[in-house]
Design a protein around this motif. Sequence first.
Motif, mmCIF file in Angstrom:
data_model
loop_
_atom_site.group_PDB
_atom_site.id
_atom_site.type_symbol
_atom_site.label_atom_id
_atom_site.label_comp_id
_atom_site.label_asym_id
_atom_site.label_seq_id
_atom_site.Cartn_x
_atom_site.Cartn_y
_atom_site.Cartn_z
ATOM 1 N N LYS A 5 -7.971 56.904 -5.756
ATOM 2 C CA LYS A 5 -7.516 55.648 -5.173
ATOM 3 C C LYS A 5 -6.036 55.431 -5.476
ATOM 4 O O LYS A 5 -5.582 55.660 -6.604
ATOM 5 C CB LYS A 5 -8.333 54.493 -5.746
ATOM 6 N N ASP A 6 -5.303 54.990 -4.436
ATOM 7 C CA ASP A 6 -3.903 54.593 -4.591
ATOM 8 C C ASP A 6 -3.047 55.666 -5.257
ATOM 9 O O ASP A 6 -2.355 55.407 -6.247
ATOM 10 C CB ASP A 6 -3.796 53.290 -5.400
ATOM 11 N N GLN A 7 -3.100 56.881 -4.721
ATOM 12 C CA GLN A 7 -2.286 57.953 -5.273
ATOM 13 C C GLN A 7 -1.886 58.936 -4.192
ATOM 14 O O GLN A 7 -2.380 58.877 -3.073
ATOM 15 C CB GLN A 7 -3.013 58.660 -6.413
ATOM 16 N N THR A 8 -0.987 59.835 -4.532
ATOM 17 C CA THR A 8 -0.583 60.924 -3.656
ATOM 18 C C THR A 8 -1.167 62.208 -4.214
ATOM 19 O O THR A 8 -1.023 62.498 -5.408
ATOM 20 C CB THR A 8 0.959 61.027 -3.585
ATOM 21 N N ILE A 21 -9.493 56.608 -1.256
ATOM 22 C CA ILE A 21 -9.131 55.264 -0.816
ATOM 23 C C ILE A 21 -7.622 55.092 -0.975
ATOM 24 O O ILE A 21 -7.089 55.247 -2.072
ATOM 25 C CB ILE A 21 -9.872 54.192 -1.641
ATOM 26 N N ASN A 22 -6.962 54.789 0.136
ATOM 27 C CA ASN A 22 -5.519 54.583 0.132
ATOM 28 C C ASN A 22 -4.786 55.760 -0.530
ATOM 29 O O ASN A 22 -3.926 55.570 -1.386
ATOM 30 C CB ASN A 22 -5.155 53.264 -0.547
ATOM 31 N N VAL A 23 -5.152 56.942 -0.107
ATOM 32 C CA VAL A 23 -4.553 58.166 -0.658
ATOM 33 C C VAL A 23 -3.596 58.756 0.368
ATOM 34 O O VAL A 23 -3.892 58.790 1.563
ATOM 35 C CB VAL A 23 -5.646 59.189 -1.031
ATOM 36 N N ASN A 24 -2.455 59.222 -0.109
ATOM 37 C CA ASN A 24 -1.523 59.967 0.725
ATOM 38 C C ASN A 24 -1.698 61.445 0.383
ATOM 39 O O ASN A 24 -1.458 61.850 -0.754
ATOM 40 C CB ASN A 24 -0.081 59.528 0.460
ATOM 41 N N SER A 42 -8.320 54.259 4.691
ATOM 42 C CA SER A 42 -6.878 53.943 4.684
ATOM 43 C C SER A 42 -6.031 55.063 4.079
ATOM 44 O O SER A 42 -5.143 54.814 3.263
ATOM 45 C CB SER A 42 -6.621 52.630 3.922
ATOM 46 N N CYS A 43 -6.312 56.294 4.487
ATOM 47 C CA CYS A 43 -5.566 57.451 3.973
ATOM 48 C C CYS A 43 -4.475 57.868 4.953
ATOM 49 O O CYS A 43 -4.532 57.554 6.140
ATOM 50 C CB CYS A 43 -6.516 58.619 3.724
#
Length: 86
Positions: A5-8, A21-24, A42-43
């Motif tokens: 989550k929330d990382q690259t 989740i919300n990964v680049n 949301s990637c």
Amino acid sequence: MAEFKDQTLTGEVTLDGNVFINVNFKDAELNYSGGVPPRFDSCRFTNATFNLGGAAGSTVNFLRSMAPASTNMRFVVLGLLPELQG
């Protein structure tokens, strides 16, 4: 199953059974072998490639063998994946 989550993420990433989740995915090689499908929410995908191995690769190759119009089986593929139509 792991949650990211929330990382690259870069480099090789195993998708089977994981939640993103919300990964680049940046300069990443995403590998799926046919296990539990991953979940994406949301990637973003920046210069990412997908590799299908094992059972996943075999299944895609099977569908590809049926997809050409000359096989008269394209309707089977489209029936299994109706989102490809239209």
